[in-house]
Write an enzyme that holds these catalytic residues in place. Structure first.
Site, PDB file in Angstrom:
ATOM      1  N   HIS A   1     -18.601 -71.338  52.842  1.00  0.00           N
ATOM      2  CA  HIS A   1     -18.224 -72.566  53.244  1.00  0.00           C
ATOM      3  C   HIS A   1     -16.881 -73.064  52.932  1.00  0.00           C
ATOM      4  CE1 HIS A   1     -22.296 -73.246  54.535  1.00  0.00           C
ATOM      5  NE2 HIS A   1     -22.593 -72.532  53.490  1.00  0.00           N
TER       6      HIS A   1
ATOM      7  N   ARG B   1     -20.289 -56.051  37.142  1.00  0.00           N
ATOM      8  CA  ARG B   1     -19.262 -55.115  36.835  1.00  0.00           C
ATOM      9  C   ARG B   1     -19.658 -53.750  36.359  1.00  0.00           C
ATOM     10  NH1 ARG B   1     -22.025 -57.453  32.963  1.00  0.00           N
ATOM     11  NH2 ARG B   1     -22.064 -56.611  31.060  1.00  0.00           N
TER      12      ARG B   1
ATOM     13  N   THR C   1     -19.914 -60.089  43.584  1.00  0.00           N
ATOM     14  CA  THR C   1     -18.707 -60.506  44.458  1.00  0.00           C
ATOM     15  C   THR C   1     -17.646 -59.652  44.904  1.00  0.00           C
ATOM     16  OG1 THR C   1     -17.535 -60.625  42.282  1.00  0.00           O
ATOM     17  CG2 THR C   1     -19.167 -62.532  42.640  1.00  0.00           C
TER      18      THR C   1
ATOM     19  N   ASN D   1     -38.243 -55.555  49.819  1.00  0.00           N
ATOM     20  CA  ASN D   1     -39.260 -55.975  49.182  1.00  0.00           C
ATOM     21  C   ASN D   1     -39.533 -57.735  49.414  1.00  0.00           C
ATOM     22  OD1 ASN D   1     -41.430 -56.511  47.326  1.00  0.00           O
ATOM     23  ND2 ASN D   1     -40.687 -54.735  45.981  1.00  0.00           N
TER      24      ASN D   1
END
Length: 188
Positions: free
Chosen positions: A120, A185, A170, A90
């Site tokens: 980084h 989660r 993550t 989208n």
């Protein structure tokens, strides 16, 4: 007899998943090439562009004929992106593809979904020098990623998973799971 050390280019280091310097003439040239393809895609009239501007389609590592990318869209290199059949991105999606990003068939990304492959360096002195490492992102088939979600480097999302709007992913998401929140989660 002493063997000569083989020096890898920053592009080769990036592709190998090693630390590399993103401030590099060859990488700058590749990003500039991607900017031109992205500009063509984002500035074409919808009827002329169709599902994807020709330059953007040619930039990608692989793209099914029926994949669809709305404008505006942004990517870092494009050469690391593979879109399966009937993939839909989208408006406002950003893919920073310093590593391979594979999106499986029948997967849909909502507006403003962001995929980041680069991490980084945590050491400020090395970060100032442009050191980063690239980790691939793999999104399975029949996945739905809600608007504004962020997928971080190294994540794999299993087939049939759902990522809630605004989630920050993550870590890996199991097949069929629904994840929400920041950090994301699994809903029980």
């Amino acid at each position: 007899m002493t063997e000569m050390a083989v020096t890898q280019s920053e592009r080769e280091k990036m592709a190998a998943g090693a630390w590399y310097c993103c401030v590099d003439p060859e990488l700058d040239q590749l990003r500039n090439h991607a900017r031109k393809a992205v500009h063509q895609h984002n500035s074409m009239l919808p009827d002329a562009r169709g599902s994807m501007a020709p330059a953007l389609s040619a930039l990608f590592a692989g793209v099914a004929e029926d994949a669809f990318v709305e404008a505006p869209f942004h990517c870092a290199y494009g050469m690391n992106i593979t879109l399966g059949a009937r993939v839909y991105l989208n408006a406002g999606c950003t893919i920073l593809d310093t590593a391979p990003v594979v999106i499986g068939s029948d997967t849909m990304l909502g507006p403003s979904v962001q995929i980041y492959c680069a991490e980084h360096h945590k050491d400020p002195a090395l970060r100032r020098k442009g050191l980063e490492i690239a980790r691939p992102v793999t999104i399975g088939e029949n996945v739905w990623i809600g608007g504004g979600a962020i997928i971080l480097a190294g994540v794999t999302i299993g087939d049939g998973a759902i990522v809630g709007a605004g989630a920050v992913v993550t870590r890996d998401v199991p097949a069929g799971a629904t994840v929400v929140g920041s950090p994301a989660r699994v809903l029980r």
